[in-house]
Design an enzyme around this catalytic site. Structure first.
Site, PDB file in Angstrom:
ATOM      1  N   GLU A 159       0.830  -1.209   0.000  1.00 21.91           N
ATOM      2  CA  GLU A 159       0.000   0.000   0.000  1.00 21.91           C
ATOM      3  C   GLU A 159       0.864   1.259   0.000  1.00 21.91           C
ATOM      4  OE1 GLU A 159      -2.624  -0.715  -1.158  1.00 21.91           O
ATOM      5  OE2 GLU A 159      -4.256  -0.627   0.281  1.00 21.91           O
ATOM      6  N   THR A 209      -5.419   6.549  -5.713  1.00 28.72           N
ATOM      7  CA  THR A 209      -5.528   6.776  -4.271  1.00 28.72           C
ATOM      8  C   THR A 209      -4.572   7.891  -3.835  1.00 28.72           C
ATOM      9  OG1 THR A 209      -6.073   4.458  -4.023  1.00 28.72           O
ATOM     10  CG2 THR A 209      -5.436   5.615  -2.031  1.00 28.72           C
TER      11      THR A 209
END
Ligand code: ADP
Ligand SMILES: N[C@@H](CCOP(=O)(O)O)C(=O)O
Length: 313
Positions: free
Chosen positions: A128, A180
């Site tokens: 991530e 994101t």
């Protein structure tokens, strides 16, 4: 030869009010991954899909997760990973988290389940970090634990698995890309105390509603005064879809992860079907291609499809 095939589910992060702390696994869409344990310490990543994702292990979230596991455990073995991705990158449905969590989970099975779930989350968060610049665990945790999870803290890792209400999830993914990393950069760094108080009330209400299986409480807690007003401007027709979905019987919903996907919770399959139809027709009207999914909350998370442990091959 040791080999494992897994199904890795999409995840809906934030659950509207719980930015970076709440998330749920769903059944559709999901990625397929195959991991092999190699006798040499190399890491090979292959994509059998059409998203053009990097296969260099240092640039692929699955690769960096495996590199970190390999370094930490001082492994002399390596991994070959084949990914068939169906969760489109930049969808807001946890595409990067699926590859990261799948890599950590699969490697752990091949190594004889030596890592705890908290350690899997720890290693998956390196993926991530590569994808969005931030070690957030709200997609990874439900992928690994299944159902709905609360990330009480990501450092030190403290994950609280919540229960799985018997609800349907209607989701639409309009074909506009929202990374994101970009959707995080536009957020305000400071918030007003009065807004924080309202948000705390919603998060606490939502967690209580999930644990008590109080469906109306879940519905009236799905409100976000901090993130949605800013991010929704990146999503065409967000307000119209939300309003029409509520009119069609949705309990509530909002942006899935960082968007552009939008999700709604519904008590029946018929309501979820009505909602996905209207979602699609709103995007058809403005000629934006969209994909819709009807799913249930997935209590299992990552599933093993096949495990081969053949010393003779
Ligand atoms: N195996 C992978 N799966 C998905 N995204 C990956 C992978 N490896 C690297 N990436 C990168 O991560 C980014 C997508 O992550 P993100 O913007 O968080 O999308 P999502 O919201 O779908 O997770 C893209 O820049 C993509 O190139
Ligand atoms: N809490 C994160 C979740 C990002 O989810 P994704 O599915 O869009 O990667 C955020 O809101 O930034």
């Amino acid at each position: 030869m040791k080999k494992i095939k897994i199904k890795v589910p999409a995840t809906v992060a934030n659950l509207v009010c719980g930015f970076d702390i709440l998330g749920m696994a769903i059944h559709e869409p999901y990625d397929e991954m195959e991991l092999k344990l190699l006798d040499s310490p190399e890491i090979i990543i292959r994509h059998e899909d059409h998203f053009g994702l990097p296969e260099n292990p240092s640039q692929n979230v699955a690769g960096v997760v495996l590199q970190n596991i390999q370094q930490h455990l001082k492994l002399t073995k390596g991994f070959e990973v084949t990914i068939r991705k169906h969760i489109k990158p930049g969808s807001g449905l946890g595409s990067s988290a699926a590859s990261a969590a799948g890599a950590a989970f699969g490697a752990n099975v091949l190594l004889g389940n030596i890592l705890s779930n908290e350690e899997l989350v720890h290693f998956a968060m390196f993926g991530e970090e590569l994808a969005s610049g931030v070690r957030h665990a709200d997609n990874i945790a439900p992928c690994i634990y299944g159902g709905i999870t609360l990330v009480k803290s990501s450092s030190p890792i403290d994950i609280i698995p919540l229960s799985t209400p018997n609800l349907f999830v209607a989701a639409v993914h309009p074909q506009v890309e929202v990374k994101t990393s970009d959707a995080r950069q536009i957020l305000k760094k400071n918030i007003l105390l009065k807004d924080a108080v309202e948000q705390w009330g919603n998060i606490a209400g939502l967690v209580a509603g999930i644990l008590k299986n109080d469906i109306p409480l879940i519905g009236r807690s799905l409100n976000d005064v901090l993130i949605e007003p800013i991010r929704s401007i990146l999503i065409p027709k967000f307000d119209e879809i939300k309003m029409k979905s509520l009119e069609a019987g949705a309990l509530g919903g909002g942006i899935s992860g960082s968007g552009p996907s939008i999700f709604m919770l519904a008590e029946t399959k018929e309501t979820a079907e009505r909602i996905t139809q209207l979602m699609k027709s709103v995007y058809d009207e403005i000629e934006i291609e969209s994909f819709v999914y009807i799913s249930k909350i997935n209590p299992a998370g990552i599933e093993i499809v096949e495990e081969i442990n053949d010393e003779n091959q």
